[in-house]
Design a protein around this motif. Structure first.
Motif, PDB file in Angstrom:
ATOM      1  N   ALA A  31       4.775  -3.965  -9.233  1.00 26.73           N
ATOM      2  CA  ALA A  31       4.779  -2.510  -9.157  1.00 26.73           C
ATOM      3  C   ALA A  31       5.383  -1.897 -10.413  1.00 26.73           C
ATOM      4  O   ALA A  31       4.877  -0.903 -10.956  1.00 26.73           O
ATOM      5  CB  ALA A  31       5.537  -2.050  -7.915  1.00 26.73           C
ATOM      6  N   LYS A  32       6.472  -2.486 -10.896  1.00 30.24           N
ATOM      7  CA  LYS A  32       7.122  -1.973 -12.105  1.00 30.24           C
ATOM      8  C   LYS A  32       6.232  -2.120 -13.332  1.00 30.24           C
ATOM      9  O   LYS A  32       6.365  -1.369 -14.306  1.00 30.24           O
ATOM     10  CB  LYS A  32       8.446  -2.700 -12.320  1.00 30.24           C
ATOM     11  N   GLN A  33       5.317  -3.109 -13.288  1.00 29.36           N
ATOM     12  CA  GLN A  33       4.383  -3.326 -14.391  1.00 29.36           C
ATOM     13  C   GLN A  33       3.158  -2.413 -14.303  1.00 29.36           C
ATOM     14  O   GLN A  33       2.276  -2.473 -15.153  1.00 29.36           O
ATOM     15  CB  GLN A  33       3.928  -4.782 -14.407  1.00 29.36           C
ATOM     16  N   GLY A  34       3.105  -1.586 -13.265  1.00 32.26           N
ATOM     17  CA  GLY A  34       2.002  -0.646 -13.129  1.00 32.26           C
ATOM     18  C   GLY A  34       0.876  -1.108 -12.231  1.00 32.26           C
ATOM     19  O   GLY A  34      -0.177  -0.450 -12.157  1.00 32.26           O
ATOM     20  N   VAL A  35       1.067  -2.222 -11.518  1.00 38.50           N
ATOM     21  CA  VAL A  35       0.056  -2.688 -10.571  1.00 38.50           C
ATOM     22  C   VAL A  35       0.179  -1.856  -9.301  1.00 38.50           C
ATOM     23  O   VAL A  35       1.201  -1.914  -8.615  1.00 38.50           O
ATOM     24  CB  VAL A  35       0.232  -4.188 -10.270  1.00 38.50           C
ATOM     25  N   THR A  36      -0.848  -1.090  -8.990  1.00 31.78           N
ATOM     26  CA  THR A  36      -0.770  -0.146  -7.869  1.00 31.78           C
ATOM     27  C   THR A  36      -1.603  -0.552  -6.661  1.00 31.78           C
ATOM     28  O   THR A  36      -1.623   0.159  -5.664  1.00 31.78           O
ATOM     29  CB  THR A  36      -1.222   1.251  -8.323  1.00 31.78           C
ATOM     30  N   ASP A  37      -2.320  -1.677  -6.760  1.00 31.82           N
ATOM     31  CA  ASP A  37      -3.188  -2.093  -5.659  1.00 31.82           C
ATOM     32  C   ASP A  37      -3.071  -3.599  -5.499  1.00 31.82           C
ATOM     33  O   ASP A  37      -3.609  -4.367  -6.305  1.00 31.82           O
ATOM     34  CB  ASP A  37      -4.635  -1.695  -5.968  1.00 31.82           C
ATOM     35  N   ILE A  38      -2.363  -4.040  -4.449  1.00 30.53           N
ATOM     36  CA  ILE A  38      -2.236  -5.472  -4.192  1.00 30.53           C
ATOM     37  C   ILE A  38      -2.630  -5.785  -2.751  1.00 30.53           C
ATOM     38  O   ILE A  38      -2.587  -4.914  -1.870  1.00 30.53           O
ATOM     39  CB  ILE A  38      -0.813  -6.005  -4.464  1.00 30.53           C
ATOM     40  N   ALA A  39      -3.026  -7.010  -2.551  1.00 30.08           N
ATOM     41  CA  ALA A  39      -3.248  -7.547  -1.208  1.00 30.08           C
ATOM     42  C   ALA A  39      -2.407  -8.809  -1.084  1.00 30.08           C
ATOM     43  O   ALA A  39      -2.138  -9.485  -2.080  1.00 30.08           O
ATOM     44  CB  ALA A  39      -4.719  -7.861  -0.973  1.00 30.08           C
ATOM     45  N   VAL A  40      -1.966  -9.106   0.127  1.00 32.12           N
ATOM     46  CA  VAL A  40      -1.127 -10.285   0.371  1.00 32.12           C
ATOM     47  C   VAL A  40      -1.766 -11.109   1.479  1.00 32.12           C
ATOM     48  O   VAL A  40      -2.167 -10.576   2.516  1.00 32.12           O
ATOM     49  CB  VAL A  40       0.308  -9.894   0.761  1.00 32.12           C
ATOM     50  N   ILE A  41      -1.869 -12.411   1.234  1.00 33.17           N
ATOM     51  CA  ILE A  41      -2.397 -13.349   2.214  1.00 33.17           C
ATOM     52  C   ILE A  41      -1.395 -14.478   2.386  1.00 33.17           C
ATOM     53  O   ILE A  41      -0.627 -14.767   1.469  1.00 33.17           O
ATOM     54  CB  ILE A  41      -3.783 -13.893   1.763  1.00 33.17           C
TER      55      ILE A  41
END
Length: 343
Positions: free
Chosen positions: A274-284
């Protein structure tokens, strides 16, 4: 039940021979109150496969400080996800559905000669109780399937240990087979990939975080293959999805104690994304065969909050395979292979 041919009239009756398939998962407390949680946690954390510190060093700390406090916090977390209608944990509910589906598939493939049941390594139904029930039902051969795709001493091995201890109590001991880890099976990877595609509607997130249950790094250095098998599952999943390099990250959650565990830690990693600017993640969670406290509360609670607190926006949790038809078909195939020569 019947007597063997030519047996005297006072010979005990014997159940019709069958083959048992015993599914094993980690376990669950019977309820969320302090004493139920304490019993469950005491059994779990006293397992030398899980915590391998000397008993003289570990047990006073466990029975004193840890089990005086942790049952309250763990009970509160379980209450957030508890299936109040059935008065059981989600893992128990899902495991029952899995076994019902596998029983139906076994009936379709092999008829009445195969009996499918389940046990828990910790808590109920206990492994010894279910082995006893299967033996009384005529199971002279048992295939034991720990529901852990990746092998670890603290999961697969301790489940097998308990199964073998249960066999030791039987006067007429059934023949037994244990099913190995299935982390790289094509149909398992296909089931994971299909679950990702369905959950995401075919889109590719900025990052898919494959979060596996953690373990002390020391266990890896002592020869446990779990870390390597997790990495391979992630690589195969990426290849099956056809996604570019760098989209799938392998991380580890549920850190306990003070020593270093396998890294990167999921909760820290998603915050860093998030701090690196990743605004869309999914977790499996490819290491879990059924949704449980680690997925329903930890991932969708603590880990999601860490990501959003650090500035992340879109967070998608992809459910475990649970009783998904792809998962049931894969497990039935796995069982069938391990029944080879018996049926």
């Amino acid at each position: 039940m019947s007597r063997p041919d030519r047996a005297p009239s006072d010979h005990p009756q014997i159940a019709t021979p069958r083959i048992g398939v015993l599914i094993a998962n980690l376990g669950t407390p019977d309820a969320t109150d302090y004493w139920s949680m304490r019993r469950y946690l005491s059994e779990f954390l006293s397992d030398k496969r899980v915590i391998d510190y000397p008993a003289w060093k570990w047990q006073p700390l466990l029975q004193g400080i840890i089990l005086s406090k942790r049952p309250f916090t763990s009970g509160a977390n379980y209450r957030l996800i508890w299936n109040n209608e059935a008065n059981e944990s989600p893992m128990m509910t899902i495991t029952k559905r899995q076994v019902a589906a596998l029983s139906a598939e076994a009936q379709r493939r092999w008829g009445d000669q195969v009996m499918v049941d389940f046990c828990m390594r910790y808590g109920n139904p206990s492994t010894p109780d279910v082995v006893e029930r299967m033996v009384k039902a005529g199971c002279q051969r048992i295939v034991f399937l720990p529901l852990y795709p990746q092998y670890a001493g603290a999961t697969t091995a301790t489940a097998n240990d308990q199964f073998f201890r249960a066999l030791m109590t039987q006067k007429w001991q059934p023949a037994a087979r244990t099913v190995p880890a299935y982390f790289d099976r094509e149909d398992y990877i296909d089931a994971l990939a299909n679950s990702v595609t369905q959950a995401l509607g075919g889109r590719i997130p900025q990052r898919l975080v494959a979060s596996y249950h953690g373990m002390p790094k020391r266990y890896l250095m002592e020869g446990d293959p779990y870390h390597c098998q997790c990495q391979k599952t992630s690589r195969l999943l990426q290849a099956r999805l056809g996604w570019p390099d760098g989209v799938i990250d392998t991380t580890f959650q549920s850190v306990f104690g003070t020593e270093e565990w396998l890294r990167p830690y999921t909760v820290q990693h998603v915050a860093e994304l998030a701090k690196q600017g990743v605004t869309d993640i999914a977790v499996i969670s490819p290491a879990f065969a059924a949704d449980c406290i680690e997925t329903l509360e930890e991932i969708q609670g603590e880990i999601r909050e860490a990501y959003e607190h650090a500035g992340g926006k879109d967070f998608t949790y992809i459910p475990c395979l649970n009783d998904n038809p792809d998962h049931i078909a894969m497990l039935a195939n796995l069982i069938g292979e391990n029944l080879s020569g018996w049926i």
